[in-house]
Design a protein around this motif. Structure first.
Motif, PDB file in Angstrom:
ATOM      1  N   ALA A 299       0.819  -1.306   0.051  1.00 53.22           N
ATOM      2  CA  ALA A 299       0.080   0.073   0.024  1.00 53.22           C
ATOM      3  C   ALA A 299       0.841   1.213  -0.135  1.00 53.22           C
ATOM      4  CB  ALA A 299      -1.013  -0.153   1.386  1.00 53.22           C
ATOM      5  N   TRP A 300       1.048   1.966  -1.237  1.00 53.60           N
ATOM      6  CA  TRP A 300       1.836   3.028  -1.235  1.00 53.60           C
ATOM      7  C   TRP A 300       1.522   3.711  -2.366  1.00 53.60           C
ATOM      8  CZ3 TRP A 300       7.426   1.843  -3.441  1.00 53.60           C
ATOM      9  CH2 TRP A 300       7.328   0.928  -4.249  1.00 53.60           C
ATOM     10  N   ASP A 301       1.921   4.934  -2.570  1.00 59.68           N
ATOM     11  CA  ASP A 301       1.616   5.938  -3.760  1.00 59.68           C
ATOM     12  C   ASP A 301       1.408   5.258  -5.212  1.00 59.68           C
ATOM     13  OD1 ASP A 301       0.873   7.871  -2.294  1.00 59.68           O
ATOM     14  OD2 ASP A 301       2.810   9.089  -2.493  1.00 59.68           O
ATOM     15  N   PRO A 302       2.613   4.487  -5.329  1.00 58.21           N
ATOM     16  CA  PRO A 302       2.479   3.916  -6.975  1.00 58.21           C
ATOM     17  C   PRO A 302       1.447   2.701  -7.036  1.00 58.21           C
ATOM     18  CG  PRO A 302       4.904   3.782  -6.104  1.00 58.21           C
ATOM     19  CD  PRO A 302       3.776   4.299  -4.803  1.00 58.21           C
ATOM     20  N   ALA A 303       0.843   2.238  -5.844  1.00 58.40           N
ATOM     21  CA  ALA A 303      -0.245   1.415  -6.025  1.00 58.40           C
ATOM     22  C   ALA A 303      -1.467   2.016  -6.346  1.00 58.40           C
ATOM     23  CB  ALA A 303      -0.514   0.660  -4.748  1.00 58.40           C
ATOM     24  N   ASN A 304      -1.568   3.309  -5.885  1.00 54.27           N
ATOM     25  CA  ASN A 304      -2.811   4.105  -6.350  1.00 54.27           C
ATOM     26  C   ASN A 304      -2.562   4.471  -7.865  1.00 54.27           C
ATOM     27  OD1 ASN A 304      -3.289   3.963  -3.569  1.00 54.27           O
ATOM     28  ND2 ASN A 304      -2.424   5.928  -3.129  1.00 54.27           N
ATOM     29  N   ALA A 305      -1.364   4.797  -8.342  1.00 52.25           N
ATOM     30  CA  ALA A 305      -1.158   4.913  -9.691  1.00 52.25           C
ATOM     31  C   ALA A 305      -1.701   3.692 -10.562  1.00 52.25           C
ATOM     32  CB  ALA A 305      -0.082   5.395  -9.929  1.00 52.25           C
ATOM     33  N   LEU A 306      -1.524   2.771 -10.000  1.00 54.98           N
ATOM     34  CA  LEU A 306      -1.721   1.451 -10.722  1.00 54.98           C
ATOM     35  C   LEU A 306      -3.178   1.073 -10.777  1.00 54.98           C
ATOM     36  CD1 LEU A 306      -0.239  -0.967 -12.227  1.00 54.98           C
ATOM     37  CD2 LEU A 306      -0.415  -2.194  -9.920  1.00 54.98           C
ATOM     38  N   VAL A 307      -4.085   1.370  -9.622  1.00 60.90           N
ATOM     39  CA  VAL A 307      -5.377   1.469  -9.809  1.00 60.90           C
ATOM     40  C   VAL A 307      -5.786   2.172 -10.989  1.00 60.90           C
ATOM     41  CG1 VAL A 307      -7.429   1.699  -8.371  1.00 60.90           C
ATOM     42  CG2 VAL A 307      -5.472   0.802  -7.280  1.00 60.90           C
ATOM     43  N   GLU A 308      -5.427   3.250 -10.783  1.00 57.92           N
ATOM     44  CA  GLU A 308      -5.889   4.520 -11.996  1.00 57.92           C
ATOM     45  C   GLU A 308      -5.762   3.976 -13.244  1.00 57.92           C
ATOM     46  OE1 GLU A 308      -7.645   6.825 -10.875  1.00 57.92           O
ATOM     47  OE2 GLU A 308      -8.080   7.357 -13.083  1.00 57.92           O
ATOM     48  N   LEU A 309      -4.354   3.159 -13.575  1.00 56.79           N
ATOM     49  CA  LEU A 309      -3.928   2.750 -14.759  1.00 56.79           C
ATOM     50  C   LEU A 309      -4.821   1.697 -15.155  1.00 56.79           C
ATOM     51  CD1 LEU A 309      -1.501   3.063 -16.984  1.00 56.79           C
ATOM     52  CD2 LEU A 309      -0.400   1.228 -15.658  1.00 56.79           C
ATOM     53  N   SER A 310      -4.991   0.608 -14.282  1.00 56.67           N
ATOM     54  CA  SER A 310      -5.622  -0.823 -14.612  1.00 56.67           C
ATOM     55  C   SER A 310      -7.038  -0.430 -15.061  1.00 56.67           C
ATOM     56  CB  SER A 310      -5.455  -1.687 -13.361  1.00 56.67           C
ATOM     57  OG  SER A 310      -4.270  -2.070 -12.985  1.00 56.67           O
ATOM     58  N   LYS A 311      -7.586   0.811 -15.024  1.00 52.69           N
ATOM     59  CA  LYS A 311      -8.823   0.953 -15.431  1.00 52.69           C
ATOM     60  C   LYS A 311      -8.950   0.761 -16.941  1.00 52.69           C
ATOM     61  CE  LYS A 311     -10.673   4.158 -11.782  1.00 52.69           C
ATOM     62  NZ  LYS A 311     -10.605   5.184 -11.355  1.00 52.69           N
ATOM     63  N   ASP A 312      -7.902   1.040 -17.553  1.00 52.15           N
ATOM     64  CA  ASP A 312      -7.745   0.786 -18.949  1.00 52.15           C
ATOM     65  C   ASP A 312      -7.952  -0.596 -19.480  1.00 52.15           C
ATOM     66  OD1 ASP A 312      -7.685   3.643 -19.492  1.00 52.15           O
ATOM     67  OD2 ASP A 312      -5.386   3.721 -19.554  1.00 52.15           O
ATOM     68  N   PHE A 313      -7.349  -1.416 -18.601  1.00 53.19           N
ATOM     69  CA  PHE A 313      -7.191  -2.842 -18.923  1.00 53.19           C
ATOM     70  C   PHE A 313      -8.617  -3.341 -18.977  1.00 53.19           C
ATOM     71  CE2 PHE A 313      -6.802  -7.050 -16.925  1.00 53.19           C
ATOM     72  CZ  PHE A 313      -6.330  -7.805 -17.992  1.00 53.19           C
ATOM     73  N   THR A 314      -9.246  -2.995 -17.965  1.00 56.15           N
ATOM     74  CA  THR A 314     -10.756  -3.446 -17.555  1.00 56.15           C
ATOM     75  C   THR A 314     -11.472  -2.855 -18.862  1.00 56.15           C
ATOM     76  OG1 THR A 314     -10.626  -3.207 -15.380  1.00 56.15           O
ATOM     77  CG2 THR A 314     -12.737  -3.603 -15.956  1.00 56.15           C
ATOM     78  N   LYS A 315     -11.194  -1.649 -19.348  1.00 55.73           N
ATOM     79  CA  LYS A 315     -12.051  -1.198 -20.180  1.00 55.73           C
ATOM     80  C   LYS A 315     -11.736  -2.044 -21.747  1.00 55.73           C
ATOM     81  CE  LYS A 315     -12.235   3.790 -19.598  1.00 55.73           C
ATOM     82  NZ  LYS A 315     -11.585   4.822 -19.647  1.00 55.73           N
ATOM     83  N   GLN A 316     -10.543  -2.301 -21.836  1.00 55.55           N
ATOM     84  CA  GLN A 316     -10.186  -3.051 -22.958  1.00 55.55           C
ATOM     85  C   GLN A 316     -10.369  -4.760 -23.051  1.00 55.55           C
ATOM     86  OE1 GLN A 316      -5.862  -2.800 -24.063  1.00 55.55           O
ATOM     87  NE2 GLN A 316      -5.838  -0.650 -23.877  1.00 55.55           N
ATOM     88  N   THR A 317     -10.423  -5.209 -21.901  1.00 54.28           N
ATOM     89  CA  THR A 317     -10.799  -6.488 -21.655  1.00 54.28           C
ATOM     90  C   THR A 317     -11.869  -6.886 -21.273  1.00 54.28           C
ATOM     91  OG1 THR A 317      -9.427  -6.869 -19.900  1.00 54.28           O
ATOM     92  CG2 THR A 317      -7.973  -7.066 -21.820  1.00 54.28           C
ATOM     93  N   GLY A 318     -12.523  -6.219 -20.337  1.00 54.35           N
ATOM     94  CA  GLY A 318     -13.587  -6.467 -19.539  1.00 54.35           C
ATOM     95  C   GLY A 318     -13.399  -7.418 -18.349  1.00 54.35           C
ATOM     96  N   ILE A 319     -11.920  -7.205 -18.265  1.00 61.10           N
ATOM     97  CA  ILE A 319     -11.731  -8.262 -16.990  1.00 61.10           C
ATOM     98  C   ILE A 319     -11.451  -7.364 -15.869  1.00 61.10           C
ATOM     99  CG2 ILE A 319      -9.853  -9.790 -15.855  1.00 61.10           C
ATOM    100  CD1 ILE A 319      -9.066 -10.750 -18.860  1.00 61.10           C
ATOM    101  N   GLY A 320     -12.217  -7.588 -14.701  1.00 61.47           N
ATOM    102  CA  GLY A 320     -12.138  -6.576 -13.560  1.00 61.47           C
ATOM    103  C   GLY A 320     -11.111  -6.551 -12.730  1.00 61.47           C
ATOM    104  N   MET A 321     -10.556  -5.549 -12.230  1.00 64.78           N
ATOM    105  CA  MET A 321      -9.547  -5.753 -11.272  1.00 64.78           C
ATOM    106  C   MET A 321      -9.655  -5.359  -9.819  1.00 64.78           C
ATOM    107  SD  MET A 321      -6.961  -6.536 -12.993  1.00 64.78           S
ATOM    108  CE  MET A 321      -5.470  -6.265 -11.988  1.00 64.78           C
ATOM    109  N   LYS A 322      -9.300  -6.414  -8.887  1.00 58.31           N
ATOM    110  CA  LYS A 322      -9.466  -6.103  -7.501  1.00 58.31           C
ATOM    111  C   LYS A 322      -7.895  -5.951  -7.118  1.00 58.31           C
ATOM    112  CE  LYS A 322     -12.200  -9.754  -6.421  1.00 58.31           C
ATOM    113  NZ  LYS A 322     -12.921 -10.532  -5.701  1.00 58.31           N
ATOM    114  N   PHE A 323      -7.915  -5.279  -6.043  1.00 57.54           N
ATOM    115  CA  PHE A 323      -6.432  -5.093  -5.476  1.00 57.54           C
ATOM    116  C   PHE A 323      -6.231  -5.135  -4.028  1.00 57.54           C
ATOM    117  CE2 PHE A 323      -7.335  -2.469  -9.055  1.00 57.54           C
ATOM    118  CZ  PHE A 323      -6.123  -2.518  -9.862  1.00 57.54           C
TER     119      PHE A 323
END
Lengths: 315, 443
Positions: B36-60
């Protein structure tokens, strides 16, 4: 009323089951009732104990599940008993146990004796004194860490105010000499009320007529204290010492929260060493042997102590 | 009545259908485990694109740094299915590979044309390879990180301080290039009054519990000549770990701790360092580069007030920095390998990596960090690049944990508690590490 309830229960019990239950002896019924507890005890306490004994003779590591487990005989025990760091940790533990018990017993008994005077508002003061004991060790640890802060902590400020030493020089958790005392102070603050409660129970159990007889004999207050109060409260004091001794031998949370065993290894008590070996270095077999040694030490010392306690009670 | 019945049936069908859709979506959800640190929050933001592209949801599943290793190593050792993807620390790679916790990625990389040559070499060695320097890949470099320094540019540029410093030390006050210079600056600022407040020289790593003091001391020891082992004979440590130069390096670290750190800084790691710098307590601050984006944005100490510099040189001119950072791996106990590998493939994409950097993550892709615009993209970008070029990492052996515990104890006993000498500490370290490797059957 009770009989009527029992009759109702008997009437409501299906005939088939009632016949079965009727065939069970009292002893059988007793076993039936306590068997869930025994099974739980076996699963949660006894099995892990025997499993730990088994592991203590092996080189097993929990983070290497694929590795072949070798039987090492007594090698783990030999290594622990020959390890200087382990002996230093044991000395540190003994230091904590000695000072915390001494301070908690002295202060706890004194407080109990004062509270027992039943002065105006004694119930309020009793409740207030008990507050630290009711807090979670995690809260207490963090709370005192802030109090000990050399730059913003209240503790440093008060000491500085009294002594004139600059607060930034009072580094309770960073200084090798002060760090052990910082933990002793917190543990004493938190657990003295517990000792006080037990001592208070002891003092309240002394029959009033003994004091009245002493008054008739014109015994001084000091004589009454020395010849009546202390001897009659002694089994209770010893009980408190036993409980606190066992607890403080296993002391972990407070040390972990306040100093983490530091500075260096100054406050590294046996339980911290054990945790580091078991869950940070993953030497499962080795740490099992260490845990068994600690268990035997506490069990042995407690047994000797209980025998002494029984002798005191029989006097 | 009929219409009410129809409505009820319609609602019930809609509810059943929506539950089915939601269940289907959940079946594809991936869980990514990290700190749990700042880059993890950035990754949450980034991963939204992955979900949009593939339909695969991301949990952290993010765990604070203090519990990160305990929590996730327990999870891996118990073959837990919580994490489908894990961003594991660089030191874990040996153990995770040997114990089968991670999926080997070579075939996947070959199939998807993902080349490790496209990533910064130090990160490939540090985060992906086991055994080191062999083409066996267990992770994709995910978060480049390295220990570097920040300093109070606004304090350094005060004319009166510059004048006083020059008069005292004979050189211009500025970011240090050698450790001697760093200590002089730290001494200069120690207990100085600036803007009515007492300030201190430097915040350095001293934490005892996890890995703090080792990461800090190593940052200095490498540049003084410390080596883990004889380059010609693996696991031979006598004369390398405890060489005369290593002893000097450790003595320097203790001297820096004694002279120039804030009061009570005996158990300081990443969080405490950031706090010390943000609260305006220290002139210089040792920390991993991941903290820099947050500090840069800070209203009180960021912007024009902050500067960055690479870990300075040792007395012989050698210059190294402690590697941090992590690679992303597929957990072998997960039931969703296919989706997890899709995530890795997506994450390796150049555009995604560029966005990762822009959001506050540290990309390890050459195409991103070697881009001509990269050094000017952030005030700390050049310092990060220069630091990544000089990295060294701690033992990545499967037994890294007992190795780390030994160095934590030896360093803290000497540096913070002042017990024994630097030579005693390093001799003791050789003894402890030898025992670990003997237990492993490597010596």
């Amino acid at each position: 009323m009770l009989n009527r309830t029992a009759e109702n229960v008997a009437r409501a019990t299906p005939e088939q089951l009632a016949r079965k239950v009727r065939g069970v002896s009292d002893r059988g019924l007793a076993w039936l009732f306590i068997s869930p507890t025994i099974l739980l005890l076996l699963a949660i306490n006894i099995f892990p104990l025997f499993w730990a004994i088994y592991l203590s003779f092996t080189n097993y590591r929990a983070n290497r599940p694929n590795e072949v487990v070798k039987n090492l005989g007594f090698a783990n025990y030999q290594r622990i008993l020959g390890d200087q760091d382990v002996w230093i940790a044991m000395q540190t533990t003994a230091h904590f146990v000695f000072w915390t018990i001494l301070l908690q017993t002295l202060i706890g008994f004194t407080l109990a004796w004062l509270i027992d005077r039943k002065f105006r508002g004694h119930a309020f003061w009793t409740t207030l004194i008990l507050v630290p004991m009711m807090l979670s060790p995690a809260v207490v640890g963090n709370f005192w860490r802030f109090l000990y802060e050399p730059q913003i902590g209240l503790f440093s400020y008060v000491i500085s105010f009294v002594s004139g030493i600059p607060p930034t020089s009072i580094q309770m958790l960073s200084n090798v000499s002060l760090a052990p005392w910082s933990i002793i102070i917190v543990d004493t603050w938190m657990w003295t009320p517990y000792v006080m409660l037990i001592c208070l129970a002891g003092l309240r159990s002394i029959p009033e007529y003994i004091y009245e007889a002493a008054e008739v004999d014109r015994a001084s207050n000091w004589r009454q204290f020395w010849s009546i109060t202390l001897p009659m409260a002694l089994p209770f004091i010893m009980l408190a010492v036993l409980f606190r001794g066992i607890e403080n031998f296993k002391m972990f949370d407070m040390v972990n929260l306040l100093t983490g065993g530091g500075p260096g290894s100054t406050t590294e008590v046996a339980s911290i060493t054990l945790k580091r070996q078991a869950f940070e270095s993953w030497r499962t077999g080795y740490s099992s042997a260490f845990a068994i040694i600690l268990f035997v030490a506490v069990f042995g010392l407690a047994n000797i102590y209980v025998k002494a306690l029984n002798k005191v009670k029989q006097r | 009545m009929k219409s009410s019945l129809k409505l009820a049936l319609g609602l019930a069908s809609a509810m059943v259908a929506s539950t089915a859709v939601s269940n289907a979506a959940h079946a594809e959800d991936l869980t990514l485990c990290w700190a749990a640190w700042d880059p993890a929050n950035a990754l949450v933001e980034l991963s939204k694109d992955f979900t949009k592209q593939t339909g695969i949801g991301m949990k952290f599943e993010f765990v604070p740094w203090t519990n990160y290793a305990d929590r996730f190593l327990n999870e891996l050792n118990s073959h837990g299915k919580l994490c489908d993807l894990i961003i594991g620390d660089s030191q874990w790679i040996g153990g995770a590979a040997e114990n089968g916790h991670y999926v080997k990625l070579n075939d996947f990389f070959d199939k998807e044309k993902i080349s490790m040559d496209d990533f910064v070499p130090a990160t490939v060695v540090g985060y992906s390879e086991w055994p080191k320097n062999t083409p066996n890949y267990w992770a994709l470099p995910a978060m480049g990180d390295v220990v570097g320094w920040t300093y109070r540019k606004d304090w350094f540029s005060k004319p009166e301080l510059q004048k006083e410093f020059k008069a005292k030390y004979g050189w211009d006050l500025g970011p240090p290039t050698t450790f001697d210079q760093l200590k002089q600056i730290a001494e200069f600022f120690q207990k100085r009054q600036i803007d009515g407040k007492t300030v201190y020289g430097a915040s350095i790593y001293t934490e005892r519990g996890s890995e703090g003091i080792t990461m800090g001391a190593m940052d200095v020891l490498y540049s003084y000549g410390f080596q883990y082992e004889n380059p010609k004979k693996p696991y031979e440590m006598e004369g390398f770990v405890n060489s005369a130069d290593s002893v000097k390096g450790l003595e320097f670290y203790k001297a820096l701790y004694d002279c120039c750190t804030p009061p009570g800084a005996s158990n300081s790691y990443m969080g405490e360092g950031v706090d010390a710098f943000k609260s305006g307590q220290v002139a210089m601050h040792m920390n991993f580069a991941f903290t820099w984006p947050g500090l840069q944005k800070d209203e009180n100490v960021g912007g024009d007030k902050i500067g960055y510099f690479v870990n300075p040189k040792g007395p012989g001119g050698a210059q190294f920095a402690q590697l941090g950072g992590q690679g992303i791996s597929v957990v072998s106990y997960s039931d969703k390998h296919e989706s997890a590998l899709k995530y890795i493939k997506w994450f390796a994409n150049k555009d995604v990596q560029a966005k990762w950097w822009s959001l506050g993550g540290y990309s390890c892709l050459n195409a991103v960090v070697n881009d001509a615009k990269f050094p000017a993209s952030q005030p700390y970008a050049q310092a990060f690049l220069d630091s990544m070029a000089i990295v060294k990492d701690f033992w990545a052996e499967p037994s890294y944990a007992p190795l780390l515990q030994a160095s934590q104890k030896r360093f803290h006993d000497y540096v913070v508690a002042g017990q024994g000498s630097a030579k005693d500490a390093l001799d003791g370290l050789v003894k402890d590490w030898t025992q670990v490797f003997q237990d492993d059957g490597k010596m």
